[in-house]
Design an enzyme around this catalytic site. Structure first.
Site, mmCIF file in Angstrom:
data_model
loop_
_atom_site.group_PDB
_atom_site.id
_atom_site.type_symbol
_atom_site.label_atom_id
_atom_site.label_comp_id
_atom_site.label_asym_id
_atom_site.label_seq_id
_atom_site.Cartn_x
_atom_site.Cartn_y
_atom_site.Cartn_z
ATOM 1 C CB SER A 156 -0.951 -0.043 1.203
ATOM 2 O OG SER A 156 -1.920 0.965 1.141
ATOM 3 C CG ASP A 321 -6.215 -3.829 -3.499
ATOM 4 O OD1 ASP A 321 -7.048 -2.955 -3.187
ATOM 5 O OD2 ASP A 321 -4.989 -3.682 -3.339
ATOM 6 C CG HIS A 354 -5.687 -2.193 0.110
ATOM 7 N ND1 HIS A 354 -4.775 -2.192 -0.926
ATOM 8 C CD2 HIS A 354 -5.180 -1.343 1.056
ATOM 9 C CE1 HIS A 354 -3.770 -1.372 -0.638
ATOM 10 N NE2 HIS A 354 -3.996 -0.857 0.558
#
Length: 377
Positions: A156, A321, A354
């Site tokens: 991320s 995601d 995610h």
């Protein structure tokens, strides 16, 4: 499929590095001095060639693996990935985790005391960017005597930092692991971040960011921000499998209190986060996400941004995601290939959205292990 956890790294102790050389930030602001809290795992070899820097995401910190003496439940946020014999093997690598500048887990941030005023920085703490974090991480590397990292890795926002390393200091990183990341946020992602910030800023207890002097925290706003964010980290499949439309008490209450299990879960996550995280830090972290766009100085040409990169790359994405979709990772891969860089890419089937980069997925962990095993130190 979940994989059984192997032995943890064990007990760890955070360390503090102080820097008294002024830091000039991208915004034009200057910090005269600051501190970074970090942890290390494994041993730095004689050649100082086996160091791996792990960059954390929005709500992460320096505590990657292992436990603290006083808390047997204090496992690091990537404890399933880092440790002896794990995918990032601390018997081979010297792994470093650092709480980024502006954080709320010991590094200098809004809740720290400003020496000039004797009070918390609060809203006067300057906005920081991913580029600023890389500057501080380079200083930490110098402090630890590390000229070049074997790898810089993160998921991320951490993956964005790994990307920035390869642009700003291509000679100082041999491999980059960019996981569940993107080269810039979409308009939708910026919108999510702004709604979260507005929830915090409009909380009556925010007091313009100076809630410290009032002895309160903007708990309601921080709670709502986390609930919103958490929804975007999960996938529809994972929420359906875990909660569905299950009612907490089996029947409809015809009111506005918690009825569905998903409501109970989100409120629990929001309350937990509000008791552990600083609201001003949350604002800073989301702004750093919004501002990250290495292609912008190159007329929005991402391939041009990587013109001077020399690093080898592993780029990973996850099928469900939707916050940082596989297409975002494929755009990074295309830019890297345009520059004839060595890149391995995998799109991993996962139902966890995610948050997949934090999960103990066997295929995912084997991919990381295989890549790390091939790094020569």
């Amino acid at each position: 499929m979940l994989m059984q956890d192997s032995n943890s790294f064990g007990t760890v102790t955070p360390q503090v590095a102080r820097f008294d050389t002024p830091l000039h930030l991208k915004s034009g602001a200057v910090l005269d001095s600051y501190e970074l809290v970090y942890e290390t795992y494994g041993e730095l070899n004689a050649a100082r060639s086996n160091a791996v820097l792990i960059c954390h995401a929005l709500s992460g910190n320096h505590h990657l693996a292992g436990f603290y003496d006083d808390n047997p439940k204090s496992a690091g946020w990537w404890n399933n990935m880092i440790g002896p014999g794990k995918s990032i093997d601390t018997q081979k690598f010297f792994v470093i985790g650092v709480n980024n500048l502006g954080g709320c887990h010991g590094s200098t941030g809004p809740a720290s005391i400003d020496a000039r005023s004797g009070k918390c920085y609060g809203p006067n703490f300057p906005v920081v960017t991913v580029e600023d974090w890389i500057q501080t991480q380079v200083r930490l590397a110098d402090y630890l005597g590390i000229d070049q990292f074997a790898a810089v890795a993160g998921g991320s926002l951490g993956g964005m930092q790994a990307l920035q390393w390869t642009l700003d200091f291509p000679e100082r990183v041999r491999h980059a692991l960019v996981i569940a990341a993107a080269a810039k946020l979409t308009a939708q992602n910026i919108a999510f971040n702004d709604v979260a910030r507005q929830a915090i800023i409009t909380d009556p207890d925010f007091h313009g960011g100076d809630y410290y002097s009032h002895g309160v925290i903007p708990r309601r706003g921080l709670r709502l921000a986390r609930m919103l964010g958490h929804i975007t980290y999960l996938s529809d499949d994972s929420m359906a499998a875990k909660f569905g439309r299950e009612l907490r008490n089996g029947t409809l209450a015809f009111g506005y209190e918690v009825e569905f299990e998903i409501e109970s879960y989100l409120r629990y996550q929001g309350d937990k986060f509000a008791s552990q995280f600083d609201a001003n830090t949350y604002l800073l972290m989301t702004k750093a996400l919004d501002y990250f766009d290495p292609a912008f100085p190159h007329n929005n040409d991402l391939s041009a941004a990587f013109r001077f990169a020399k690093t080898n790359f592993l780029v990973l994405s996850f099928t469900t995601d939707w916050r940082f979709s596989p297409e975002r990772s494929r755009a990074i891969v295309r830019a890297l290939l345009d520059n004839e860089l060595n890149v391995s890419y995998a799109e991993i089937t996962s139902s966890h959205g995610h948050d997949s980069f934090l999960m103990e997925d066997r295929h995912y962990h084997r991919l990381v292990r295989a890549y790390m095993d091939n790094i020569v130190v």
